[in-house]
Design a protein around this motif. Structure first.
Motif, PDB file in Angstrom:
ATOM      1  N   LEU A  56       0.845  -1.194   0.000  1.00 37.28           N
ATOM      2  CA  LEU A  56       0.000   0.000   0.000  1.00 37.28           C
ATOM      3  C   LEU A  56       0.881   1.245   0.000  1.00 37.28           C
ATOM      4  CD1 LEU A  56      -2.790  -0.997   2.544  1.00 37.28           C
ATOM      5  CD2 LEU A  56      -2.816  -1.191   0.056  1.00 37.28           C
ATOM      6  N   LYS A  57       0.296   2.343  -0.408  1.00 37.68           N
ATOM      7  CA  LYS A  57       1.039   3.591  -0.571  1.00 37.68           C
ATOM      8  C   LYS A  57       1.518   4.189   0.749  1.00 37.68           C
ATOM      9  CE  LYS A  57       0.535   8.197  -2.540  1.00 37.68           C
ATOM     10  NZ  LYS A  57      -0.356   9.127  -3.241  1.00 37.68           N
ATOM     11  N   ALA A 116      -3.685   4.782   4.101  1.00 34.69           N
ATOM     12  CA  ALA A 116      -4.375   3.661   3.449  1.00 34.69           C
ATOM     13  C   ALA A 116      -4.472   2.472   4.399  1.00 34.69           C
ATOM     14  CB  ALA A 116      -3.653   3.269   2.163  1.00 34.69           C
ATOM     15  N   MET A 117      -3.422   2.201   5.163  1.00 34.36           N
ATOM     16  CA  MET A 117      -3.429   1.091   6.125  1.00 34.36           C
ATOM     17  C   MET A 117      -4.512   1.303   7.176  1.00 34.36           C
ATOM     18  SD  MET A 117      -1.063  -1.154   5.390  1.00 34.36           S
ATOM     19  CE  MET A 117      -0.496  -1.996   6.840  1.00 34.36           C
ATOM     20  N   ILE A 135      -8.288   0.410   6.333  1.00 34.01           N
ATOM     21  CA  ILE A 135      -8.705  -0.976   6.103  1.00 34.01           C
ATOM     22  C   ILE A 135      -9.675  -1.408   7.199  1.00 34.01           C
ATOM     23  CG2 ILE A 135      -7.964  -3.384   6.020  1.00 34.01           C
ATOM     24  CD1 ILE A 135      -5.275  -2.373   4.941  1.00 34.01           C
ATOM     25  N   VAL A 151      -0.959  -7.063   4.229  1.00 35.38           N
ATOM     26  CA  VAL A 151      -0.797  -5.755   3.592  1.00 35.38           C
ATOM     27  C   VAL A 151       0.314  -4.995   4.311  1.00 35.38           C
ATOM     28  CG1 VAL A 151      -3.164  -5.637   2.731  1.00 35.38           C
ATOM     29  CG2 VAL A 151      -2.650  -4.748   4.991  1.00 35.38           C
ATOM     30  N   THR A 164       3.111  -1.272   4.109  1.00 42.81           N
ATOM     31  CA  THR A 164       3.597  -0.039   3.502  1.00 42.81           C
ATOM     32  C   THR A 164       4.990   0.239   4.060  1.00 42.81           C
ATOM     33  OG1 THR A 164       3.197   2.331   3.172  1.00 42.81           O
ATOM     34  CG2 THR A 164       2.481   1.418   5.267  1.00 42.81           C
TER      35      THR A 164
END
Length: 150
Positions: A16-17, A21-22, A25, A46, A48
């Protein structure tokens, strides 16, 4: 890229960017099976490279509701392959033994830090090790008795 990697238990690794974003979720069990039910694994990992702690290399989250784990605060079985993924894709560079730290469990209020070491030789990964500390959080007992038939 998104990629399934395994050292025994397969996980779909999704980069992920950023931390924003994390944090967005949210596990939706109602949609989980429909999206990943027929995929080669329903275990998601996931991550980053934007981190909260200065000593960390990567910020991670793991979801495996198919195994009864909504979210795991520290996933050793996924951390070694994560290190291999990061080295293989050139996201973490170095030679010989490359050391990194995965921070996980922060969104759950159970911060965990897993040490990852990846050995490489001539551009090939030759070994992976994970390390970390744990704390005792529960105790229990199970008593079994047998019934004799009459």
């Amino acid at each position: 890229p998104m990629e399934v990697v395994s050292c025994g238990a397969p996980f779909l690794y999704i980069p992920l960017k950023d931390l924003a974003a994390m944090r967005r979720i949210r596990l939706r069990p109602d949609a989980w099976d429909g999206v990943l039910g027929d995929f080669e694994t329903s275990n998601l990992f996931v991550f980053t490279q934007e981190v909260e702690n200065s000593g960390s290399t990567v910020h991670s989250r793991m979801f495996a509701p198919g195994l009864g784990i909504a979210e795991d605060p520290a996933t050793g079985g996924a951390s070694g392959p994560l290190g291999g993924y990061l080295v293989h894709h050139g996201m973490v560079k170095g030679s010989g033994t490359i050391k990194m730290v995965s921070e996980q469990g922060i969104e759950m209020g159970r911060p965990s830090f897993s040490g990852i070491e990846i050995d490489q030789e001539n551009g090939q990964i030759t070994g992976a090790r994970i390390s970390g500390r744990c704390c005792y959080i529960a105790d229990g007992a199970l008593e079994l008795s047998s019934l004799e038939s009459v």
